[in-house]
Design an enzyme around this catalytic site. Sequence first.
Site, PDB file in Angstrom:
ATOM      1  N   ASN A 102       1.668   6.691   4.341  1.00 20.34           N
ATOM      2  CA  ASN A 102       2.186   5.822   4.390  1.00 20.34           C
ATOM      3  C   ASN A 102       4.041   5.557   3.960  1.00 20.34           C
ATOM      4  O   ASN A 102       4.524   4.883   4.370  1.00 20.34           O
ATOM      5  CB  ASN A 102       2.199   4.353   3.822  1.00 20.34           C
ATOM      6  CG  ASN A 102       0.496   3.805   3.954  1.00 20.34           C
ATOM      7  OD1 ASN A 102      -0.109   4.677   5.040  1.00 20.34           O
ATOM      8  ND2 ASN A 102      -0.065   3.236   3.499  1.00 20.34           N
ATOM      9  N   ASP A 162       1.921   0.879   7.776  1.00 22.20           N
ATOM     10  CA  ASP A 162       0.940   0.321   7.119  1.00 22.20           C
ATOM     11  C   ASP A 162       1.804  -0.474   6.125  1.00 22.20           C
ATOM     12  O   ASP A 162       1.239  -0.888   5.491  1.00 22.20           O
ATOM     13  CB  ASP A 162      -0.182   1.473   6.864  1.00 22.20           C
ATOM     14  CG  ASP A 162      -1.407   0.812   6.541  1.00 22.20           C
ATOM     15  OD1 ASP A 162      -1.576  -0.766   7.221  1.00 22.20           O
ATOM     16  OD2 ASP A 162      -1.841   1.685   6.439  1.00 22.20           O
ATOM     17  N   ASP A 195       0.635  -1.216  -0.382  1.00 18.18           N
ATOM     18  CA  ASP A 195      -0.551   0.405  -0.212  1.00 18.18           C
ATOM     19  C   ASP A 195       0.865   1.369  -0.355  1.00 18.18           C
ATOM     20  O   ASP A 195       1.023   2.245   0.712  1.00 18.18           O
ATOM     21  CB  ASP A 195      -1.314   0.347   1.530  1.00 18.18           C
ATOM     22  CG  ASP A 195      -2.336   0.926   1.323  1.00 18.18           C
ATOM     23  OD1 ASP A 195      -2.521   1.882   0.256  1.00 18.18           O
ATOM     24  OD2 ASP A 195      -2.816   1.275   1.985  1.00 18.18           O
TER      25      ASP A 195
END
Length: 254
Positions: free
Chosen positions: A186, A199, A181
């Site tokens: 992030n 994350d 992701d």
Amino acid sequence: MDANIKRFIGDAALRRDEIGESPCEVHSFQRGKELYFLKTSPAVYAETTYSVLREAAVLQWLSGRINVPEVMLTAQDDQREYMITRAVPGKPLAALIETKQPVLDLFTESLRQVQSVSIANCPFDSTAAVRLRELEFLVSQGLIDEDFDFDQWPGLHTPQDLLARLHATMPQEDLVFSHGDLGDSNIFVTDHDELHFIDLGRGGKADRWLDIAFVHRNLSEEISAASARKFLAQLPFPDAPQKREFFEQLDELF
């Protein structure tokens, strides 16, 4: 809540973090001068990449390989899984984008660092077949993001249409380590251009185009199509638009 988790938090005030769309809950809290995060996931997600115990294991494996949050404590009970991490330094790339600061080189370096992690002994499987089985489970349990938009892909109308399309277009994979992701919320950067990643629940072995697809989409949506094209042009290999589309479609219901 687990007793050890309660003990670690003590009388600190928990502040809910509203960023993100996953079923996990994230709260920040202070202990002395240190900032920490409590992340929890419902037990129904224990066998998926939403599991915070899976994420904790990924973070612990990555420690010393790339900059990731330090895992302070994990726990679970019948209802939830729990993870406490120490906050990483710096600002998210999203904050830089908001103030019109350049981020293209930071995205490129982020991708390089993540994909430079050797998968020789990586125990985490995030390949397309695994993620597709996960998606089938989420669809069957009614646990998908209902705010999906298939308009950009002709012929797709329902989650079942999407599953059929994904099965039919499963790519031959060129495996690397994948963040899973890789986006502007992030990736954190310090004043000295040191990168930190958060994350990582979906981290593991996956096709190199998964993270590329996410960065390309992020640049297209938040900066410009020209910036996204420049990112692709700087890659040391030709574009693979069909693979990018596959991974964007795979992500749509998460």
